[in-house]
Design an enzyme around this catalytic site. Structure first.
Site, PDB file in Angstrom:
ATOM      1  N   ASP A 230       0.880  -1.166   0.000  1.00  0.00           N
ATOM      2  CA  ASP A 230       0.000   0.000   0.000  1.00  0.00           C
ATOM      3  C   ASP A 230       0.920   1.219   0.000  1.00  0.00           C
ATOM      4  OD1 ASP A 230      -2.076   1.765   0.006  1.00  0.00           O
ATOM      5  OD2 ASP A 230      -3.147   0.857   1.688  1.00  0.00           O
TER       6      ASP A 230
HETATM    7  C1  BGC Z   1      -4.933   3.392  -0.038  1.00  0.00           C
HETATM    8  C2  BGC Z   1      -4.989   2.410  -1.195  1.00  0.00           C
HETATM    9  C3  BGC Z   1      -4.775   3.134  -2.491  1.00  0.00           C
HETATM   10  C4  BGC Z   1      -3.439   3.839  -2.419  1.00  0.00           C
HETATM   11  C5  BGC Z   1      -3.083   4.613  -3.673  1.00  0.00           C
HETATM   12  C6  BGC Z   1      -3.665   4.224  -0.066  1.00  0.00           C
HETATM   13  O1  BGC Z   1      -3.704   5.236   0.885  1.00  0.00           O
HETATM   14  O2  BGC Z   1      -5.006   2.707   1.190  1.00  0.00           O
HETATM   15  O3  BGC Z   1      -6.229   1.758  -1.205  1.00  0.00           O
HETATM   16  O4  BGC Z   1      -4.836   2.251  -3.550  1.00  0.00           O
HETATM   17  O5  BGC Z   1      -3.443   4.771  -1.344  1.00  0.00           O
HETATM   18  O6  BGC Z   1      -3.883   5.753  -3.781  1.00  0.00           O
END
Ligand code: BGC
Length: 755
Positions: A230
Site C-alpha cells: 500500500d
Molecule cells: C490506499 C490504497 C490506495 C493507495 C493509492 C492508499 O492510501 O489505502 O487503497 O490504492 O493509497 O492511492
C-alpha cells in the site's frame, strides 16, 4: 519474441533493485537499456482515478473523467458475481483506454465494525460474499488484459492508526473470517497483484511478514503474481523484500533501492529475493505489454447505463408497509410527491479518499424524478449538510409544509463526507440529529413517508417502525440518483440484500469495546463471531438482519433437498416461486452449520447464494453448490483447515433470519490423527484409531474403581466427562492400576507407523 522476463539475467543488481520501487506516484521504472518500458498502476476500485498532473493517494488532485460505478458497499448488496464481473469488464475497458496496466482494487476487507471509515469500499461482513463478489470483479477487469490489485492484505478493518496499528487476531478468525475471502479470490480469479495493508498483524507489519506474503499467499494458495505495498506501507525495505514484498509504492528518493542493492551484494538470501521480485515485476510488465491496443474513446453513455443498472441492483428495500391498503412503494402513478432532503439534489454517491473518482456525469434524484413525474414533484432541501449552518429551522418548516400538502413524502437522509471517509473512523452510527428531527416532523405531517438513505456504512434506524418505507441506497456511484428513482417508481424491482447487519445500537456490535484499540493494538476479541455470526450466537435483536431485502413481488420456497456429490461438495436444490404479479429477482441463501463440533461454531454461516431472475407466476429450481472446503474450520493443532465428519444442518431462505426450509446431510470428515503424548486427554486418546481400542478396557476398570469408591455419587456420564479431560501421563500418579510403563507402551504403539 522476447519478454521482459528474458532480460533478467542481463540486469545488474542496481537495475534489479530499481525495479522494486516505483518511479513516482503511479508508474514503475523503465530499464531503457534493455527495452523494459514503464507501466502505470492507479486507483481504483470502483472507477479509474488516473491523475494527469499533481499526484496524491488521498483523492485530492483531479483525475481524468471516468465512470464512477457503485462502491463495493453497494455492489456487494447485489449478491451477484455476474453483475460484478460486468462492472469489472467496464473498469478494465476504461483502464485499457487510458493505458493503465493495473487498477488498484477490489478491496475486500471484512466489515468488522460499522465504524470503519472505509466500509464503503468493502463488500461485506461475510467472507463468502466478499470473496465471490471480489472474484467477479477481478475476472472482469483481467478479461480486458488489465491487472487488478486485491487489497488490503490483510486484517485492515479500521482506519484509526491504520499505518501502525497491530490487528491482534487469533488463528481461527484470521483464517476463517479475515483471510478466507482473499483465499477465494486468489485461487478462483488469479489477480495479477495483491496489495499488502498498512497495519501489523499480531505485531508484524503486513509489508514485511513472511508468513503472510510467502507462506500463506504463495506456498499455500499458489499465488504467482506480484505483491505491491500500500502507498507508504513499507517500514524496512530489505525485510519486506525478503518477506515477499516485490514492489514498493510510491517511488521515493532511491534510498530503498540502494538499501536493497547493498544488502543483496553481501547476503545471498536478499540476492535471491531480489531476483524473484525483479522477475515478478518483469512478468507484470510482460502481461501489460501483451494487452491488445485498446480502442477509445470511452463509450460514456453505455458505461453510465451499466452504472445505473448496477446501482439499481444494489439498492435494498428494507421496509414497505401498506398505508390505506397498499404498500407505499412503488409510488402510485398519479401521486403528488414531496421530495425532501439535500441528498436528493446534491447526491453523495462515493466516499472520500483514494477512491475518489472524477465522474463523467452525475444523476441526481431530483432531476431524475422531475424528468419522470414532472409537475407532480416539488422539492424542499429540508436541511443543510452542515448541522451548524444557519437557517436549519426554516428549511425544516418549509419541508414539513410541503410534505403535508402532498400524497407522499420521500425524504433523503444520509451521511456526509465529513462523517465517513478513508483515513478516519466514525465514533457512532447515528444520523445527524437535525436530519432525524426533520424526519420526525415530516412523518407526523404525512403518513406516507418514505426514507431513502445515502450512506457508505450502516446507520442506526431509530425510526424503522415509524415510517412505512425505507430504501437503503448506499453510495451508488454516478448513476445512483436515477437508479434510486427507478426503484421508487417501480421501473426496477428491488433485489439487493444486506451484506452487513443493521444493528439497533453500536453497543450490540461484535467489536464494541475492542475497536479501535489502544496503545498500538486492537484485539479481535469477538473471534469468529463477526457480523451475523455474532448476533445469532448471542441472540441479539437487530433492526434488519444480514441477507434481508424486500421486493415488489413475493417468493415462495418449496422443499429443500441436499446431497453430497462425488467431489464432496454439497448440492442444494430448492424450488422458488414468484407468487406475485411482477417479475423479480430473489437472492436465495444457503446457511450451514455442523450439528456437533469440537470447536466453537457460529449458529449458521452463509455457504452459497444465488441471485435468480424469476418471472411472475414462474417457478425456478434453484441449484446451489456448497464447496466442501467452505465447511472446514481452522484446526490449530495441525495448522490446517479440517472438515469435520457428521451431520450438517442446511437451512435455505431469504435472509439469515428468514429461513424457509431446512434439511440435513452427512459429511465424511477429514482424517486427523494427532500423535498421542502424555498431555493427550483421555477423550483424545479414546478418539485415536489405535490407542482408543487399546485403552477402552483400562478406562472401564478405572471408572468402576472410582464408582465403587465414590459410592455412586457421580453418574456414569459425569464420570466419563471428568475422566475425559484427564491427561494420559498423569494417570499413574493416581494408582488406578495404570503404571508409567503401560502409558509409554500405549504411546509407542499409538505413534508407530501404521502399515
Ligand atoms: C490506499 C490504497 C490506495 C493507495 C493509492 C492508499 O492510501 O489505502 O487503497 O490504492 O493509497 O492511492
Amino acid at each position: 519474441m522476447t519478454t521482459p522476463r528474458d532480460h533478467l539475467s542481463e540486469l545488474s543488481t542496481e537495475e534489479k533493485a530499481s525495479l522494486t520501487s516505483g518511479r513516482d506516484f503511479w508508474t514503475l521504472k523503465p530499464i531503457e537499456r534493455v527495452g523494459v518500458p514503464s507501466i502505470m498502476v492507479t486507483d481504483g476500485p470502483h472507477g479509474l482515478r488516473k491523475q494527469a498532473a499533481a499526484s496524491d493517494h488521498l483523492g485530492i488532485g483531479d483525475s481524468v473523467p471516468a465512470t464512477c460505478f457503485p462502491p463495493a458497499s453497494g455492489l456487494g448488496a447485489s449478491f451477484d458475481p455476474a453483475l460484478a464481473e460486468r462492472v469489472g469488464v467496464a473498469l478494465g475497458v476504461e483502464s485499457a483506454i487510458e493505458d493503465v496496466a493495473v487498477i488498484l482494487g477490489p478491496g475486500i476487507n471484512i466489515k468488522r465494525s460499522p465504524l470503519c471509515g472505509r466500509n464503503f469500499e468493502y463488500v461485506s461482513e461475510d467472507p463468502l460474499v466478499s470473496g465471490v463478489i471480489g472474484a467477479g470483479l477481478v475476472k472482469g477487469i483481467q478479461s480486458q488484459g488489465v491487472g487488478s490489485s486485491l487489497k488490503h492484505f490483510a486484517a485492515n478493518n479500521q482506519e484509526f492508526e491504520r499505518m501502525t496499528m497491530s490487528s491482534d487476531v487469533d488463528p481461527r478468525p484470521l483464517r476463517e473470517i479475515y483471510l478466507r475471502g482473499f483465499e477465494r479470490v486468489v485461487t478462483d480469479a488469479r489477480p495479477w497483484t495483491v496489495m499488502c495493508s498498512y497495519n501489523k498483524i499480531n505485531g508484524v507489519y503486513a509489508s514485511q511478514d513472511p508468513w503472510l506474503l510467502t507462506q500463506v499467499l504463495r506456498d499455500e494458495w499458489g499465488f504467482e503474481g506480484l505483491v505491491v505495498s500500500d502507498w507508504g506501507a513499507v517500514n524496512d525495505r530489505v525485510a519486506a523484500l525478503v518477506a515477499g514484498l516485490d514492489l514498493e509504492m510510491p517511488g521515493s528518493d532511491g534510498a530503498p533501492d540502494r538499501a536493497v542493492a547493498t544488502a543483496a551484494a553481501s547476503d545471498p538470501a536478499v540476492a535471491a529475493a531480489l531476483d524473484a521480485s525483479a522477475a515478478r515485476v518483469l512478468d507484470l510488465v510482460g502481461k501489460a505489454q501483451a494487452r491488445p491496443a485498446a480502442s477509445g474513446p470511452l463509450d460514456v453513455d453505455a458505461h453510465h447505463a451499466l452504472a445505473r443498472e448496477a446501482a439499481g441492483r444494489s439498492i435494498v428495500l428494507l421496509r414497505n408497509e401498506p398505508v390505506g391498503g397498499a404498500p407505499v412503494l412503488p409510488l402510485a402513478e398519479d401521486a403528488s410527491i414531496a421530495l425532501i432532503g439535500e441528498f436528493a439534489r446534491t447526491p453523495r454517491f462515493q466516499g472520500g479518499g483514494s477512491s475518489h473518482i472524477n465522474p463523467t456525469r452525475v444523476d441526481s434524484a431530483l432531476d431524475a424524478l422531475t424528468a419522470a413525474a414532472g409537475d407532480r414533484v416539488a422539492f424542499a432541501p429540508g436541511f443543510a449538510f452542515d448541522a451548524a449552518a444557519d437557517g436549519q429551522d426554516a428549511l425544516r418548516d418549509e419541508a414539513v409544509a410541503l410534505a403535508a400538502s402532498r400524497d407522499v413524502a420521500v425524504v433523503f437522509l444520509g451521511l456526509t463526507d465529513a462523517e465517513e471517509s478513508e483515513g478516519f473512523d466514525r465514533e457512532h452510527i447515528d444520523l445527524a440529529a437535525h436530519q432525524l428531527a426533520l424526519l420526525d416532523a415530516v412523518a407526523a405531517a404525512n403518513p406516507r413517508t418514505v426514507v431513502v438513505l445515502s450512506n457508505g456504512s450502516v446507520v442506526a434506524l431509530p425510526f424503522a417502525d415509524r415510517v412505512p418505507a425505507i430504501v437503503e441506497a448506499w453510495l451508488l456511484g454516478q448513476a445512483g440518483g436515477s437508479a434510486t428513482v427507478d426503484v421508487l417508481l417501480g421501473a426496477v424491482n428491488p433485489s439487493g440484500r444486506l451484506a452487513e447487519t443493521i444493528p439497533h445500537r453500536l453497543e450490540d456490535t461484535p467489536a464494541f469495546g475492542n475497536i479501535p484499540g489502544s496503545l498500538g493494538h486492537v484485539r479481535y476479541g469477538e473471534g469468529i463471531l463477526v457480523g451475523y455470526r455474532w448476533y445469532d450466537a448471542r441472540d441479539i435483536a437487530v433492526t434488519y438482519p444480514f441477507g434481508h431485502g424486500l421486493s415488489y413481488t413475493a417468493f415462495g420456497y418449496g422443499a429443500v433437498s441436499a446431497a453430497v456429490t462425488a467431489s464432496g461438495d454439497i448440492q442444494v436444490t430448492v424450488p422458488v416461486t414468484n407468487t406475485g404479479s411482477r417479475d423479480g429477482r430473489e437472492v436465495v441463501q444457503v446457511y450451514i452449520a455442523p450439528v456437533a463440533s469440537v470447536v466453537e461454531r457460529a449458529p449458521r454461516e452463509l455457504k452459497a447464494f444465488a441471485s435468480v431472475e424469476i418471472a411472475a407466476g414462474a417457478t425456478a429450481d434453484v441449484v446451489l453448490t456448497v464447496r466442501r472446503e467452505d465447511l472446514a474450520y481452522w484446526d490449530t493443532r495441525v495448522d490446517r483447515f479440517v472438515v469435520e465428519g457428521g451431520a450438517y444442518r442446511v437451512e435455505v431462505g431469504a435472509s439469515s433470519r428468514d429461513l424457509r426450509d431446512s434439511t440435513a446431510v452427512d459429511v465424511a470428515g477429514d482424517a486427523i490423527v494427532l500423535p498421542v503424548t502424555p498431555e493427550s486427554t483421555l477423550a483424545e486418546v479414546f478418539a485415536h484409531p489405535v490407542a482408543g481400542p487399546m485403552i477402552a478396557g483400562a478406562f472401564a476398570a478405572v471408572q468402576e474403581q472410582l464408582g465403587d469408591a465414590g459410592d455412586g455419587i457421580m453418574s456414569g456420564d459425569a464420570m466419563a466427562k471428568m475422566l475425559g479431560s484427564f491427561p494420559l501421563g498423569r494417570l499413574p500418579a493416581f494408582g488406578w492400576g495404570v503404571d508409567r510403563e503401560g502409558v509409554d507402551r500405549l504411546i509407542a504403539a499409538a505413534n508407530a507407523p501404521q502399515a
